[in-house]
Scaffold this motif. Structure first.
Motif, PDB file in Angstrom:
ATOM      1  N   ASP A  99       0.842  -1.192   0.000  1.00 38.01           N
ATOM      2  CA  ASP A  99       0.000   0.000   0.000  1.00 38.01           C
ATOM      3  C   ASP A  99       0.878   1.242   0.000  1.00 38.01           C
ATOM      4  OD1 ASP A  99      -2.318  -1.504   0.060  1.00 38.01           O
ATOM      5  OD2 ASP A  99      -2.374  -1.572   2.253  1.00 38.01           O
ATOM      6  N   GLY A 100       0.539   2.197  -0.886  1.00 37.46           N
ATOM      7  CA  GLY A 100       1.301   3.432  -0.993  1.00 37.46           C
ATOM      8  C   GLY A 100       0.444   4.652  -0.781  1.00 37.46           C
ATOM      9  N   PRO A 101       0.988   5.841  -1.002  1.00 31.46           N
ATOM     10  CA  PRO A 101       0.242   7.086  -0.781  1.00 31.46           C
ATOM     11  C   PRO A 101      -0.821   7.297  -1.858  1.00 31.46           C
ATOM     12  CG  PRO A 101       2.401   7.557  -1.717  1.00 31.46           C
ATOM     13  CD  PRO A 101       2.381   6.093  -1.421  1.00 31.46           C
ATOM     14  N   ASP A 102      -1.939   7.913  -1.457  1.00 27.09           N
ATOM     15  CA  ASP A 102      -3.020   8.281  -2.378  1.00 27.09           C
ATOM     16  C   ASP A 102      -3.532   7.084  -3.178  1.00 27.09           C
ATOM     17  OD1 ASP A 102      -2.724  10.953  -1.560  1.00 27.09           O
ATOM     18  OD2 ASP A 102      -1.161  11.283  -3.063  1.00 27.09           O
ATOM     19  N   GLY A 103      -3.605   5.928  -2.537  1.00 28.65           N
ATOM     20  CA  GLY A 103      -4.147   4.751  -3.196  1.00 28.65           C
ATOM     21  C   GLY A 103      -3.199   4.043  -4.135  1.00 28.65           C
ATOM     22  N   ALA A 104      -1.939   4.479  -4.203  1.00 30.73           N
ATOM     23  CA  ALA A 104      -0.970   3.800  -5.074  1.00 30.73           C
ATOM     24  C   ALA A 104      -0.664   2.411  -4.523  1.00 30.73           C
ATOM     25  CB  ALA A 104       0.320   4.628  -5.172  1.00 30.73           C
ATOM     26  N   ARG A 105      -0.339   1.490  -5.417  1.00 31.96           N
ATOM     27  CA  ARG A 105      -0.070   0.109  -5.020  1.00 31.96           C
ATOM     28  C   ARG A 105       1.185  -0.406  -5.705  1.00 31.96           C
ATOM     29  NH1 ARG A 105      -6.144  -2.613  -5.334  1.00 31.96           N
ATOM     30  NH2 ARG A 105      -6.956  -1.687  -3.409  1.00 31.96           N
ATOM     31  N   GLY A 106       1.968  -1.155  -4.939  1.00 33.43           N
ATOM     32  CA  GLY A 106       3.147  -1.817  -5.463  1.00 33.43           C
ATOM     33  C   GLY A 106       3.100  -3.290  -5.117  1.00 33.43           C
ATOM     34  N   ALA A 107       4.178  -3.992  -5.400  1.00 31.43           N
ATOM     35  CA  ALA A 107       4.225  -5.432  -5.155  1.00 31.43           C
ATOM     36  C   ALA A 107       5.626  -5.842  -4.746  1.00 31.43           C
ATOM     37  CB  ALA A 107       3.791  -6.207  -6.401  1.00 31.43           C
ATOM     38  N   LEU A 108       5.688  -6.942  -4.008  1.00 36.70           N
ATOM     39  CA  LEU A 108       6.968  -7.530  -3.605  1.00 36.70           C
ATOM     40  C   LEU A 108       6.855  -9.038  -3.748  1.00 36.70           C
ATOM     41  CD1 LEU A 108       9.301  -6.577  -0.729  1.00 36.70           C
ATOM     42  CD2 LEU A 108       8.510  -8.949  -0.857  1.00 36.70           C
ATOM     43  N   ARG A 109       7.866  -9.631  -4.376  1.00 34.92           N
ATOM     44  CA  ARG A 109       7.904 -11.092  -4.508  1.00 34.92           C
ATOM     45  C   ARG A 109       9.168 -11.609  -3.835  1.00 34.92           C
ATOM     46  NH1 ARG A 109       9.651 -15.612  -7.445  1.00 34.92           N
ATOM     47  NH2 ARG A 109      11.219 -14.391  -8.557  1.00 34.92           N
ATOM     48  N   MET A 110       8.988 -12.546  -2.899  1.00 33.46           N
ATOM     49  CA  MET A 110      10.103 -13.177  -2.192  1.00 33.46           C
ATOM     50  C   MET A 110      10.097 -14.656  -2.562  1.00 33.46           C
ATOM     51  SD  MET A 110      10.796 -13.335   1.937  1.00 33.46           S
ATOM     52  CE  MET A 110      10.629 -11.558   2.090  1.00 33.46           C
ATOM     53  N   ASP A 111      11.183 -15.132  -3.144  1.00 35.38           N
ATOM     54  CA  ASP A 111      11.205 -16.526  -3.573  1.00 35.38           C
ATOM     55  C   ASP A 111      11.331 -17.454  -2.370  1.00 35.38           C
ATOM     56  OD1 ASP A 111      13.880 -16.367  -2.824  1.00 35.38           O
ATOM     57  OD2 ASP A 111      14.559 -17.567  -4.519  1.00 35.38           O
ATOM     58  N   LEU A 112      11.163 -18.754  -2.599  1.00 37.55           N
ATOM     59  CA  LEU A 112      11.147 -19.731  -1.506  1.00 37.55           C
ATOM     60  C   LEU A 112      12.507 -19.856  -0.827  1.00 37.55           C
ATOM     61  CD1 LEU A 112       8.953 -22.567  -3.064  1.00 37.55           C
ATOM     62  CD2 LEU A 112       8.290 -20.831  -1.387  1.00 37.55           C
ATOM     63  N   GLY A 113      13.602 -19.572  -1.527  1.00 38.89           N
ATOM     64  CA  GLY A 113      14.922 -19.648  -0.910  1.00 38.89           C
ATOM     65  C   GLY A 113      15.090 -18.604   0.182  1.00 38.89           C
ATOM     66  N   LEU A 114      14.763 -17.347  -0.104  1.00 38.69           N
ATOM     67  CA  LEU A 114      14.863 -16.289   0.899  1.00 38.69           C
ATOM     68  C   LEU A 114      13.808 -16.466   1.985  1.00 38.69           C
ATOM     69  CD1 LEU A 114      16.082 -13.669   1.925  1.00 38.69           C
ATOM     70  CD2 LEU A 114      14.616 -12.416   0.312  1.00 38.69           C
ATOM     71  N   LEU A 115      12.597 -16.877   1.602  1.00 39.81           N
ATOM     72  CA  LEU A 115      11.543 -17.094   2.585  1.00 39.81           C
ATOM     73  C   LEU A 115      11.917 -18.229   3.544  1.00 39.81           C
ATOM     74  CD1 LEU A 115       8.676 -16.470   3.599  1.00 39.81           C
ATOM     75  CD2 LEU A 115       7.816 -18.108   1.903  1.00 39.81           C
ATOM     76  N   GLY A 116      12.486 -19.316   3.022  1.00 35.65           N
ATOM     77  CA  GLY A 116      12.895 -20.426   3.894  1.00 35.65           C
ATOM     78  C   GLY A 116      13.993 -20.018   4.864  1.00 35.65           C
ATOM     79  N   ALA A 117      14.979 -19.217   4.399  1.00 39.69           N
ATOM     80  CA  ALA A 117      16.038 -18.745   5.294  1.00 39.69           C
ATOM     81  C   ALA A 117      15.466 -17.852   6.384  1.00 39.69           C
ATOM     82  CB  ALA A 117      17.079 -17.997   4.472  1.00 39.69           C
ATOM     83  N   LEU A 118      14.498 -17.011   6.038  1.00 38.22           N
ATOM     84  CA  LEU A 118      13.886 -16.126   7.025  1.00 38.22           C
ATOM     85  C   LEU A 118      13.129 -16.928   8.095  1.00 38.22           C
ATOM     86  CD1 LEU A 118      13.288 -13.189   7.809  1.00 38.22           C
ATOM     87  CD2 LEU A 118      11.305 -13.263   6.299  1.00 38.22           C
ATOM     88  N   ILE A 119      12.435 -17.987   7.682  1.00 33.69           N
ATOM     89  CA  ILE A 119      11.701 -18.818   8.642  1.00 33.69           C
ATOM     90  C   ILE A 119      12.674 -19.593   9.533  1.00 33.69           C
ATOM     91  CG2 ILE A 119      10.124 -20.773   8.852  1.00 33.69           C
ATOM     92  CD1 ILE A 119       8.752 -19.798   6.301  1.00 33.69           C
ATOM     93  N   GLU A 120      13.742 -20.129   8.937  1.00 37.74           N
ATOM     94  CA  GLU A 120      14.716 -20.893   9.719  1.00 37.74           C
ATOM     95  C   GLU A 120      15.408 -20.043  10.775  1.00 37.74           C
ATOM     96  OE1 GLU A 120      16.299 -24.598   6.945  1.00 37.74           O
ATOM     97  OE2 GLU A 120      17.432 -22.710   6.978  1.00 37.74           O
ATOM     98  N   VAL A 121      15.791 -18.838  10.416  1.00 35.01           N
ATOM     99  CA  VAL A 121      16.524 -18.009  11.369  1.00 35.01           C
ATOM    100  C   VAL A 121      15.626 -17.576  12.530  1.00 35.01           C
ATOM    101  CG1 VAL A 121      16.091 -15.711  10.406  1.00 35.01           C
ATOM    102  CG2 VAL A 121      18.315 -16.233  11.428  1.00 35.01           C
ATOM    103  N   GLN A 122      14.299 -17.532  12.309  1.00 41.64           N
ATOM    104  CA  GLN A 122      13.399 -17.169  13.397  1.00 41.64           C
ATOM    105  C   GLN A 122      12.974 -18.376  14.233  1.00 41.64           C
ATOM    106  OE1 GLN A 122      10.364 -14.013  12.610  1.00 41.64           O
ATOM    107  NE2 GLN A 122      11.007 -14.218  10.472  1.00 41.64           N
ATOM    108  N   THR A 123      13.091 -19.555  13.689  1.00 43.87           N
ATOM    109  CA  THR A 123      12.686 -20.754  14.444  1.00 43.87           C
ATOM    110  C   THR A 123      13.866 -21.502  15.053  1.00 43.87           C
ATOM    111  OG1 THR A 123      12.689 -21.996  12.357  1.00 43.87           O
ATOM    112  CG2 THR A 123      10.576 -21.098  13.103  1.00 43.87           C
ATOM    113  N   THR A 124      14.975 -21.571  14.324  1.00 47.55           N
ATOM    114  CA  THR A 124      16.139 -22.315  14.830  1.00 47.55           C
ATOM    115  C   THR A 124      17.339 -21.421  15.141  1.00 47.55           C
ATOM    116  OG1 THR A 124      17.049 -22.727  12.606  1.00 47.55           O
ATOM    117  CG2 THR A 124      15.412 -24.279  13.434  1.00 47.55           C
ATOM    118  N   GLY A 125      17.271 -20.172  14.714  1.00 43.39           N
ATOM    119  CA  GLY A 125      18.370 -19.255  15.000  1.00 43.39           C
ATOM    120  C   GLY A 125      19.477 -19.262  13.967  1.00 43.39           C
ATOM    121  N   ARG A 126      19.400 -20.071  12.935  1.00 46.79           N
ATOM    122  CA  ARG A 126      20.445 -20.098  11.913  1.00 46.79           C
ATOM    123  C   ARG A 126      19.854 -20.596  10.593  1.00 46.79           C
ATOM    124  NH1 ARG A 126      22.655 -25.128  10.833  1.00 46.79           N
ATOM    125  NH2 ARG A 126      21.755 -26.860  12.031  1.00 46.79           N
ATOM    126  N   VAL A 127      20.632 -20.370   9.519  1.00 49.01           N
ATOM    127  CA  VAL A 127      20.242 -20.836   8.189  1.00 49.01           C
ATOM    128  C   VAL A 127      20.986 -22.133   7.926  1.00 49.01           C
ATOM    129  CG1 VAL A 127      20.169 -20.293   5.735  1.00 49.01           C
ATOM    130  CG2 VAL A 127      19.872 -18.458   7.422  1.00 49.01           C
TER     131      VAL A 127
END
Length: 345
Positions: free
Chosen positions: A77-105
């Motif tokens: 969501d942006g200013p004045d109703g503007a909209r953008g997008a973000l795509r995170m692939d499964l490699g980066l998403l998996g590393a983010l989940i691992e570091v929050q659950t196990t503390g490391r990649v």
């Protein structure tokens, strides 16, 4: 020899100075690279190295290629109703989940799977903090830029839904190839933000005058087809099919030798008088009374008038001009005889 060496030294110094200036400047690709690395380190103590970054501008037709490939799709969501997008692939998403659950990649290969709302909730803090840092770093270089005030909005289920939500005509796209953790697990992140519309240049009065003259010349040079109409006859299709050489058609004329000049769609432009000129058939335009009054006296006396005789009430030509489809009154026998005599001359 010395002159060539001197030129080489100057060019080398120029390249060095340009590279140093670009290193000091804060471009959008550099700002996003720093924002992602700094946010991952501050929030999760996760090392993120950006191996490659690319910035391009695309239109609506290019969104399918940028958003395809799977992974997590987030509508921003942006200013004045503007909209953008973000795509995170499964490699980066998996590393983010691992570091929050196990503390490391761990560096294990990420299995192909469908993303969930839980994945989106886990990535939301990183996305918001990264976009805030990205905006702040760009503001130092350019106070008013196209990446202001964009934040996490909602997770989108598929590419088609994301395409329908993004309505801007053009977008800035930043693609990042990253390596996370000590094991350098590969991943990718794509940021898509709407490109601001181009600001129109200030109007130049001289240019407007030239444009107006050019448009007038083009308009006055357009060919217009006019048709001289003596009258119209309505007949059933069956009678038309039975017509044969020698048949006569009754033409209802309001006045002998008077015709209508019509443009397309039966629009009456003027009335005219049918006659001859140098042995050829010709038409003579009849001026409306309003135009005749605007002419100089000496010209108006010579100009043909289209004021109807007093015996005709109301003015048939006036009715024809205001109502192109109106049927004229039936001519008298004397009018028809005079018309036939003039045609036979």
């Amino acid at each position: 020899m010395s002159e060539r060496d001197g030129n080489t030294v100057i060019l080398r110094k120029a390249r060095s100075g340009r590279a140093e200036h670009q290193a000091r400047g804060m471009s959008p690709s550099k700002a996003l690279r720093l924002a992602l690395a700094q946010t991952a380190d501050a929030l999760y103590d996760m090392p993120v190295a950006v191996a490659a970054v690319e910035q391009v501008e695309i239109s609506q037709t290019g969104l399918d290629r940028e958003l395809g490939g799977g992974g997590l799709l987030i509508l921003l969501d942006g200013p004045d109703g503007a909209r953008g997008a973000l795509r995170m692939d499964l490699g980066l998403l998996g590393a983010l989940i691992e570091v929050q659950t196990t503390g490391r990649v761990s560096g294990r290969a990420t299995a192909d799977r469908a993303v969930t709302r839980t994945d989106a909730a886990i990535s939301a803090p990183l996305i918001d903090a990264m976009l805030a840092r990205f905006e702040a770093q760009l503001r130092e270089e350019t106070p008013a830029h196209w990446a202001q005030e964009f934040r996490y909005g909602v997770m989108m289920e598929d590419v088609r839904g994301m395409q329908l939500a993004l309505t801007a005509p053009a977008f800035h796209v930043l693609r990042l190839m990253v390596e996370t953790g000590d094991v350098a697990q590969p991943g990718a992140l794509t940021l898509i933000l709407p490109a601001p519309p181009e600001t129109p240049e200030a109007d130049d009065p001289k240019q407007e005058a030239v444009l107006a003259r050019t448009l007038e010349a083009c308009a006055m040079g357009v060919p217009v087809r006019l048709e001289a109409v003596l009258g119209r006859i309505k007949m059933p299709l069956g009678e038309v099919c039975r017509l044969k050489p020698g048949d006569t058609l009754p033409v209802a004329l309001d006045k002998p030798m008077r015709i209508w000049l019509e443009a397309s769609e039966k629009h009456v432009v003027a009335m005219a008088h049918l006659g001859q000129s140098d042995g050829l058939r010709a038409v003579r335009l009849l001026l409306p009374q309003s135009e005749r009054a605007a002419l100089p006296t000496e010209v108006a006396e010579e100009a043909p008038s289209r004021i109807a005789p007093k015996r005709v009430a109301p003015d048939v030509e006036d009715a024809a001009l205001s109502e192109p489809g109106a049927a004229p009154p039936e001519p008298s026998p004397s009018d028809m005889k005079a018309f036939a005599d003039q045609l036979s001359e």
